[in-house]
Design an enzyme around this catalytic site. Structure first.
Site, PDB file in Angstrom:
ATOM      1  N   GLU A 259       0.817  -1.210   0.000  1.00 23.93           N
ATOM      2  CA  GLU A 259       0.000   0.000   0.000  1.00 23.93           C
ATOM      3  C   GLU A 259       0.858   1.272   0.000  1.00 23.93           C
ATOM      4  O   GLU A 259       0.434   2.314  -0.488  1.00 23.93           O
ATOM      5  CB  GLU A 259      -0.869  -0.055   1.262  1.00 23.93           C
ATOM      6  CG  GLU A 259      -1.724   1.152   1.506  1.00 23.93           C
ATOM      7  CD  GLU A 259      -2.395   1.080   2.876  1.00 23.93           C
ATOM      8  OE1 GLU A 259      -2.317   0.020   3.539  1.00 23.93           O
ATOM      9  OE2 GLU A 259      -2.980   2.091   3.283  1.00 23.93           O
TER      10      GLU A 259
ATOM     11  N   ASP B 278       4.605  -6.172   7.693  1.00 22.87           N
ATOM     12  CA  ASP B 278       3.318  -5.519   7.408  1.00 22.87           C
ATOM     13  C   ASP B 278       2.552  -6.417   6.443  1.00 22.87           C
ATOM     14  O   ASP B 278       2.251  -6.048   5.310  1.00 22.87           O
ATOM     15  CB  ASP B 278       3.572  -4.140   6.795  1.00 22.87           C
ATOM     16  CG  ASP B 278       2.275  -3.366   6.571  1.00 22.87           C
ATOM     17  OD1 ASP B 278       1.257  -3.714   7.202  1.00 22.87           O
ATOM     18  OD2 ASP B 278       2.290  -2.433   5.751  1.00 22.87           O
TER      19      ASP B 278
END
Lengths: 309, 309, 309, 309
Positions: free
Chosen positions: A91, A160
């Site tokens: 992202e 992540d």
């Protein structure tokens, strides 16, 4: 926005008998990669929403909270983080927060999914600058293979990754074997590792949070768990921060604030020393669950949260 | 449970473009009083759920967290709470937790709604014993009128009222005038007051939480705000604990634990000294919102959360 | 009706990607028998709704249409129906319509499910009188076994059974073998048989309607298919009327009206001769589907509509 | 199609307590014109769906039924339709069906909304050829003004307008004054007019269907009402066919079939003489509602169906 759009809803099952629905005002991107389904939807409730395999990953409305908590305590705990490796993070928001640290000279981010990276770098304007930062080396590849074969070690490694879903792309990156033979080996002396660790409420922490904590505790001498309610995840969310140093002291709130002021460009929205001190005081029910947890996450004994990847 | 029941869902709007739905396995009670609509629904997700005017008030799955946090810090902060007054609390769980305190000799609970009290005392078996405790004096009447006219003062007053909804029965009980002329007057020297204070997340705390805090701060010399994520409220929830004494010290976690051990029958599930210390460390965004709040809650300037009562 | 009830919705899947939801104002009955789940729900949209296994069976708002069309053409086509057998029909409405015929002297109704019969006779007041009619002999038992072993034959047999769902209680009662060895055998000379036959729209008629028609056509010399849109079924619904007589003529609208006037107590709401003439004029797409149907319904080659029983 | 797309649903309220939801696999177009909101959505249940102001107008799965019934009976009833005027019809399907008639030399279509026309001509490939037919004169303008000022009269006029919604763009085109002063005036001798006329089930026909019928009956010597269940409208749908000739005879099914065979290119999917004969046999409840209707649709006494335009 059209009337019909007003009637377009995204549904997400939160459990077998429980779901929520939020209105979509427009569909920014909808596609499929080799690894997962990717959707970017604009909504009046959460702003832009990233969904992977139909599961909300991140929203404009509160991604700063999630990412500030993933990145800044970790880097601030390190005396002087120069090199950082992000597993996942396609992202771009994790990279964005890392690159706010003046000490950081090189950041490697290995995400397996080009489609996620492309969609996010195009539509999530907040992260555009990070993707263009010359300190960032973006590699579209398996995070484990990249980390394992990278010629250098790192001061900080950040996990992540998507939740460890059965059949999903990520669950191997939560195992004892991986932490032991790859993560710990690729950390410089004094290095720190952090991973998002799934839901961590009193009634959800045993899904994966306590197990990830216990697994890390068998590999690292000190592991600091903390948690914060993230509205768009509809739960309290957990993190585990693992230290390679036996003698790591807990930083006082004012020390954390001091380091943040010296090292980070701009002001944080959510986090400061006192905030972090609060998040590390887990409640009695979660502390007991951590204490009672017996299971170590291995490829053979993987535990999954609700849903399939 | 029948297939059709599997298809029976309770919907609650969480915002204008956002709702959740949870399956109801059976409807235990559905009725209407002079003041509100009352429903008790059994659900696989949350256990028994109490709804007032269609809004989830309490669920078997996590009401203990909400009620432990409302009652125990308050009573433990008092040196020796003998007399307690509950405004609202018709469900019975607040009374149940108060009556676990060995020091409590008399508890007055004033709830305006007989229908709520009857439905809950019949169906929420966990609270049955509390309703039968001889120390409890239950009055079905307006809480303000009762408190005002009660012949004695109290060591502790607890506000366990519905949210201040426009047109709802409760919003006057959150005003400066009420705190000043009634609540403070009816507290014994050294007395403490607590009120549930609505949503308190970084993005919801300005709905009513910060305003209630500021309002109390104009009346009481010291007000302690704290907050905890309550899953069934789909948000972090706030409380404000108000002290009549200027010199009230913050209790250390071990002091709180010590008092709990001495005074409370049985063990708490969620709360202990360390938990409470964490909950009082509000995050930076909420602390700033508290600092910036200018508004005092008065009958004329009432602020309401989403929905109508 | 309470606000919370306003938020209570019944969901029914109409297809894998298609559902409807209607608000329930109250749950009149919810139970489970040996055979199925039974629910009676009151709704503002459809009035009282009967659900079997979560599937809408009948609603106060339009059950008269369904039942008038099942019962009256059938009985009116018979020169003088004195004895009638209903397979299923536990709701009571089919019996109610049959008993309006002055010629009927004896009606046997065999429904397997006591729970359905009890719930409906208690809550569906429109049918109460029928259950008390001395001409009705109600047997709680398997319809086939009862019909097979009944000492007499009947002028009219009516199949008011649940759809032939896989695993459901009824699919055997739609087979060629059953029609041949039981139904036809138990009809007096000149007798007629009718069965509800599932969805019959141009895009749904091949689910079971055309197959039931073809199956009956292998057993009876003449079979008259007809169909009508039933709003609460969200589709056009089909019936097949089977004659034992080769020489059965189509009745002219005025003949049907004449017989109705002579034989039926009270006025029909929906049906008359012209109405029925229209319903028998199936559209081109359905007529072609009937012509193209090759399959005969047998225990081995059963065809099911969407859902499981 | 992505998992998230699997969770994207279009909701349409069918009543105050009743709605349906169908999954959208992709959003083909979403926009807003001066007149209305326009959306084209692809769905697994209905194929491509056109929504105007959030209300389903037409679906790939059954638009042929709606459009065959609007166009072909009308043109077949005329001895030799050479010129046709369509009011509305921006989707293009009405024009497509008209242009299948070999007798048609000139077709004028006046739709007010360029955005609808553009979106449909791009995405609804079935209608592409019609838009390119040299006999079609497409005018983006108010249908009334165009029809009124057109230099020639027409053999057939077709009203393919949105329902008469309060505040919507179309309700004036259902009034007595419009039929009298414009429609009838612009028909050649022997001309015919048809208009879609809203829901026409036994329990919905009094919304607008009966009133449109009565209004037309005050202007034209003969009006033929008919109706057919359209699944995607979740109701039976009504039409009214108005004749300028007092002596118009009802065509026998075989006459209609004969004319269709001579004049129409290709075969019809749904309609033939027998089908139409059935659709003209309205049921008793609808016939009574037509007989009882007292109201004439005028600008002052406009009646609207549920919803706002």
């Amino acid at each position: 926005m059209s009337e019909a759009a007003k009637r377009l809803w995204v549904e997400e099952d939160l459990g077998p008998d429980f779901r929520w629905s939020y209105r979509a005002s427009s569909i920014l991107f909808s596609g499929k990669s080799k690894y997962q389904e990717i959707d970017l939807v604009d909504t009046p409730t959460f702003g832009k929403v990233l969904l992977l395999d139909g599961k909300m990953q991140s929203t404009e409305s509160d991604e700063k909270v999630y990412h500030e908590l993933l990145v800044h305590p970790t880097l601030l705990y390190h005396p002087c983080p120069r090199t950082v490796f992000i597993m996942g993070g396609g992202e771009g928001a994790t990279a964005r927060e890392v690159l706010r640290h003046r000490t950081v000279e090189a950041l490697v981010m290995a995400d397996i999914d080009q489609v996620v990276v492309d969609a996010c770098s195009k539509h999530l304007l907040r992260n555009t600058q990070a993707f263009a930062d010359p300190r960032l080396k973006l590699v579209i590849a398996d995070a484990r293979a990249q980390l394992e074969s990278w010629p250098h070690k790192f001061d900080v490694i950040i996990g992540d990754l998507a939740d460890p879903l059965d059949g999903g792309p990520c669950y191997q990156l939560y195992t004892q074997e991986f932490y032991e033979t790859v993560v710990r080996e690729k950390l410089n002396p004094g290095g720190v590792f952090v991973t998002q660790s799934g839901p961590a409420s009193f009634n959800s922490c045993t899904e994966v949070f306590t197990c990830i904590h216990r697994t890390l505790s068998t590999v690292f001498p000190k592991v600091l768990p903390y948690a914060q309610h993230i509205p768009s995840f509809c739960d309290t969310w957990g993190y585990n921060l693992a230290f390679t140093s036996h003698t790591q002291e807990v930083l006082k709130p004012e020390e954390l604030d001091q380091r943040a002021a010296e090292r980070i460009v701009g002001e944080l929205e959510f986090l400061d020393g006192q905030t972090f001190a609060g998040l590390c005081q887990l409640n009695k029910a979660v502390r007991q669950a951590l204490a009672n947890e017996q299971e170590v996450y291995t490829v053979d004994s993987a535990r999954f949260i609700h849903g399939t990847g």
